[in-house]
Design a protein around this motif. Structure first.
Motif, PDB file in Angstrom:
ATOM      1  N   PRO A   1      30.854 -41.872 -44.443  1.00  9.70           N
ATOM      2  CA  PRO A   1      29.633 -42.682 -44.496  1.00  9.70           C
ATOM      3  C   PRO A   1      29.321 -43.297 -43.130  1.00  9.70           C
ATOM      4  CG  PRO A   1      31.479 -43.877 -45.467  1.00  9.70           C
ATOM      5  CD  PRO A   1      31.978 -42.497 -45.158  1.00  9.70           C
ATOM      6  N   ASP A   2      28.073 -43.565 -42.901  1.00 12.69           N
ATOM      7  CA  ASP A   2      27.645 -44.223 -41.676  1.00 12.69           C
ATOM      8  C   ASP A   2      28.417 -45.545 -41.532  1.00 12.69           C
ATOM      9  OD1 ASP A   2      26.028 -44.533 -39.425  1.00 12.69           O
ATOM     10  OD2 ASP A   2      24.552 -45.704 -40.520  1.00 12.69           O
ATOM     11  N   PRO A   3      29.022 -45.873 -40.392  1.00  8.98           N
ATOM     12  CA  PRO A   3      28.882 -45.246 -39.076  1.00  8.98           C
ATOM     13  C   PRO A   3      30.034 -44.304 -38.696  1.00  8.98           C
ATOM     14  CG  PRO A   3      29.869 -47.395 -38.794  1.00  8.98           C
ATOM     15  CD  PRO A   3      29.713 -47.174 -40.284  1.00  8.98           C
ATOM     16  N   VAL A   4      30.827 -43.842 -39.667  1.00  9.47           N
ATOM     17  CA  VAL A   4      31.938 -42.939 -39.353  1.00  9.47           C
ATOM     18  C   VAL A   4      31.368 -41.648 -38.764  1.00  9.47           C
ATOM     19  CG1 VAL A   4      33.882 -41.638 -40.296  1.00  9.47           C
ATOM     20  CG2 VAL A   4      33.327 -43.888 -41.237  1.00  9.47           C
ATOM     21  N   PRO A   5      31.865 -41.194 -37.616  1.00  8.77           N
ATOM     22  CA  PRO A   5      31.336 -39.952 -37.031  1.00  8.77           C
ATOM     23  C   PRO A   5      31.575 -38.756 -37.955  1.00  8.77           C
ATOM     24  CG  PRO A   5      32.718 -41.148 -35.447  1.00  8.77           C
ATOM     25  CD  PRO A   5      32.911 -41.805 -36.781  1.00  8.77           C
ATOM     26  N   THR A   6      30.603 -37.863 -38.027  1.00  4.80           N
ATOM     27  CA  THR A   6      30.795 -36.649 -38.808  1.00  4.80           C
ATOM     28  C   THR A   6      31.452 -35.583 -37.919  1.00  4.80           C
ATOM     29  OG1 THR A   6      28.583 -35.821 -38.282  1.00  4.80           O
ATOM     30  CG2 THR A   6      28.808 -37.173 -40.263  1.00  4.80           C
ATOM     31  N   LEU A   7      31.899 -34.498 -38.544  1.00  2.28           N
ATOM     32  CA  LEU A   7      32.652 -33.466 -37.824  1.00  2.28           C
ATOM     33  C   LEU A   7      31.715 -32.480 -37.123  1.00  2.28           C
ATOM     34  CD1 LEU A   7      35.381 -32.754 -40.530  1.00  2.28           C
ATOM     35  CD2 LEU A   7      35.527 -34.286 -38.553  1.00  2.28           C
ATOM     36  N   ARG A   8      32.262 -31.815 -36.115  1.00  3.86           N
ATOM     37  CA  ARG A   8      31.510 -30.819 -35.357  1.00  3.86           C
ATOM     38  C   ARG A   8      32.201 -29.458 -35.509  1.00  3.86           C
ATOM     39  NH1 ARG A   8      28.235 -33.465 -31.492  1.00  3.86           N
ATOM     40  NH2 ARG A   8      28.153 -31.558 -30.265  1.00  3.86           N
ATOM     41  N   PRO A   9      31.463 -28.437 -35.942  1.00  3.66           N
ATOM     42  CA  PRO A   9      32.098 -27.132 -36.186  1.00  3.66           C
ATOM     43  C   PRO A   9      32.628 -26.458 -34.924  1.00  3.66           C
ATOM     44  CG  PRO A   9      29.722 -26.971 -36.436  1.00  3.66           C
ATOM     45  CD  PRO A   9      30.045 -28.427 -36.311  1.00  3.66           C
ATOM     46  N   GLU A  10      32.150 -26.883 -33.745  1.00  7.53           N
ATOM     47  CA  GLU A  10      32.650 -26.267 -32.514  1.00  7.53           C
ATOM     48  C   GLU A  10      33.968 -26.893 -32.043  1.00  7.53           C
ATOM     49  OE1 GLU A  10      29.327 -29.156 -31.176  1.00  7.53           O
ATOM     50  OE2 GLU A  10      29.818 -27.890 -32.896  1.00  7.53           O
ATOM     51  N   ASP A  11      34.348 -28.030 -32.621  1.00 10.82           N
ATOM     52  CA  ASP A  11      35.650 -28.621 -32.298  1.00 10.82           C
ATOM     53  C   ASP A  11      36.750 -27.838 -33.016  1.00 10.82           C
ATOM     54  OD1 ASP A  11      34.381 -30.478 -30.742  1.00 10.82           O
ATOM     55  OD2 ASP A  11      34.407 -32.068 -32.256  1.00 10.82           O
ATOM     56  N   PRO A  12      38.002 -27.932 -32.583  1.00 12.35           N
ATOM     57  CA  PRO A  12      39.067 -27.098 -33.156  1.00 12.35           C
ATOM     58  C   PRO A  12      39.364 -27.378 -34.635  1.00 12.35           C
ATOM     59  CG  PRO A  12      39.752 -28.027 -31.044  1.00 12.35           C
ATOM     60  CD  PRO A  12      38.470 -28.690 -31.404  1.00 12.35           C
ATOM     61  N   TYR A  13      39.153 -28.614 -35.089  1.00 19.37           N
ATOM     62  CA  TYR A  13      39.631 -29.005 -36.423  1.00 19.37           C
ATOM     63  C   TYR A  13      39.033 -28.163 -37.551  1.00 19.37           C
ATOM     64  CZ  TYR A  13      40.293 -31.716 -40.687  1.00 19.37           C
ATOM     65  OH  TYR A  13      40.589 -32.085 -41.969  1.00 19.37           O
ATOM     66  N   LEU A  14      37.698 -28.127 -37.634  1.00 17.26           N
ATOM     67  CA  LEU A  14      37.062 -27.423 -38.761  1.00 17.26           C
ATOM     68  C   LEU A  14      37.402 -25.936 -38.807  1.00 17.26           C
ATOM     69  CD1 LEU A  14      33.515 -29.028 -39.187  1.00 17.26           C
ATOM     70  CD2 LEU A  14      35.377 -28.994 -40.855  1.00 17.26           C
ATOM     71  N   PRO A  15      37.256 -25.178 -37.711  1.00 14.36           N
ATOM     72  CA  PRO A  15      37.607 -23.755 -37.777  1.00 14.36           C
ATOM     73  C   PRO A  15      39.061 -23.519 -38.199  1.00 14.36           C
ATOM     74  CG  PRO A  15      36.345 -24.197 -35.794  1.00 14.36           C
ATOM     75  CD  PRO A  15      36.668 -25.534 -36.396  1.00 14.36           C
ATOM     76  N   ALA A  16      39.960 -24.388 -37.762  1.00 12.25           N
ATOM     77  CA  ALA A  16      41.373 -24.226 -38.123  1.00 12.25           C
ATOM     78  C   ALA A  16      41.579 -24.423 -39.625  1.00 12.25           C
ATOM     79  CB  ALA A  16      42.239 -25.213 -37.330  1.00 12.25           C
ATOM     80  N   VAL A  17      40.953 -25.463 -40.177  1.00  9.94           N
ATOM     81  CA  VAL A  17      41.081 -25.729 -41.618  1.00  9.94           C
ATOM     82  C   VAL A  17      40.481 -24.589 -42.435  1.00  9.94           C
ATOM     83  CG1 VAL A  17      40.302 -27.226 -43.502  1.00  9.94           C
ATOM     84  CG2 VAL A  17      41.181 -28.244 -41.400  1.00  9.94           C
ATOM     85  N   TRP A  18      39.337 -24.104 -41.987  1.00 12.67           N
ATOM     86  CA  TRP A  18      38.686 -23.025 -42.721  1.00 12.67           C
ATOM     87  C   TRP A  18      39.528 -21.743 -42.682  1.00 12.67           C
ATOM     88  CZ3 TRP A  18      33.675 -22.247 -45.060  1.00 12.67           C
ATOM     89  CH2 TRP A  18      33.025 -23.455 -45.358  1.00 12.67           C
ATOM     90  N   GLN A  19      40.075 -21.409 -41.532  1.00  9.88           N
ATOM     91  CA  GLN A  19      40.883 -20.185 -41.433  1.00  9.88           C
ATOM     92  C   GLN A  19      42.163 -20.310 -42.248  1.00  9.88           C
ATOM     93  OE1 GLN A  19      40.067 -17.281 -40.273  1.00  9.88           O
ATOM     94  NE2 GLN A  19      38.085 -17.978 -39.482  1.00  9.88           N
TER      95      GLN A  19
END
Length: 199
Positions: A42-60
């Motif tokens: 929720p605002d103001p917590v920053p949301t994630l960016r798909p170009e950062d390492p975290y999301l692609p790693a979790v998805w793979q």
């Protein structure tokens, strides 16, 4: 009627992957699915960016293998940063008032995870409303006016009172399933609820 309470966030891929299991369990046991909002960031917590390492790693590591096992098509959205889900949830309140809450929920999930659309954009949400038989212009106006903001905030307070910490969280009677459910777990919980109601 038995109810399956599902706490979810539109930006959570596991919530989309869980939906067919929940839908099948509800159909098999004559239960109603009741969706509840929960914002992971929720605002103001920053949301994630798909170009950062975290999301692609979790998805793979997790999301794609699970989707393959379940036979579901899902793609890491490229929208960056990921949208907040508050507006989409205000739209859900509107859709629920017009008897289309479930259909709208699926449309938003699919828009984000299958069509790579920005579900934080009012115009996208208005277009999605049209696809499930709602008045897109009326939804747009409701979101612009903030008509459902207080109701969404109340739903978040209710989730907090239920001590929801992760999504999906599924509550069936006294059974609470946190994270990805199994078909057997859902069925057992619904059968336990039926036994409780008959006791």
């Amino acid at each position: 009627m038995k109810q399956i309470h599902v706490y979810s966030d539109f930006v959570c891929p596991y919530c989309l992957l869980a939906e067919p299991l929940i839908r099948d369990a509800a159909a098999a046991e004559a239960a109603e699915i009741v969706w509840h909002p929960f914002e992971l960031r929720p605002d103001p917590v920053p949301t994630l960016r798909p170009e950062d390492p975290y999301l692609p790693a979790v998805w793979q590591r997790s999301v794609y293998p699970l989707a393959e096992r379940l036979g579901q098509k899902i793609t890491l959205p490229t929208v960056s940063p990921q949208p907040r889900s508050a507006l989409a949830f205000e739209g859900f309140a509107f859709a629920s008032d017009h008897g289309r809450g479930h259909e709208y929920t699926l449309a938003v999930f699919n828009a984000f995870f299958a069509e790579d659309r920005d579900i934080g954009d009012i115009e996208v949400l208005a277009a999605l409303a049209e696809t499930v038989g709602l008045d897109g212009a009326a939804l747009r106006q409701a979101l612009q006016d903030g008509r459902y903001r207080a109701r969404h905030a109340e739903a978040l307070r209710e989730a907090e009172a239920q001590q929801i910490k992760a999504v999906p969280t599924i509550v069936i009677g006294t059974t609470r399933i946190e994270g990805m459910p199994t078909a057997e777990g859902l069925r057992n919980a619904l059968q336990s609820l039926a036994a409780e109601e008959q006791a």
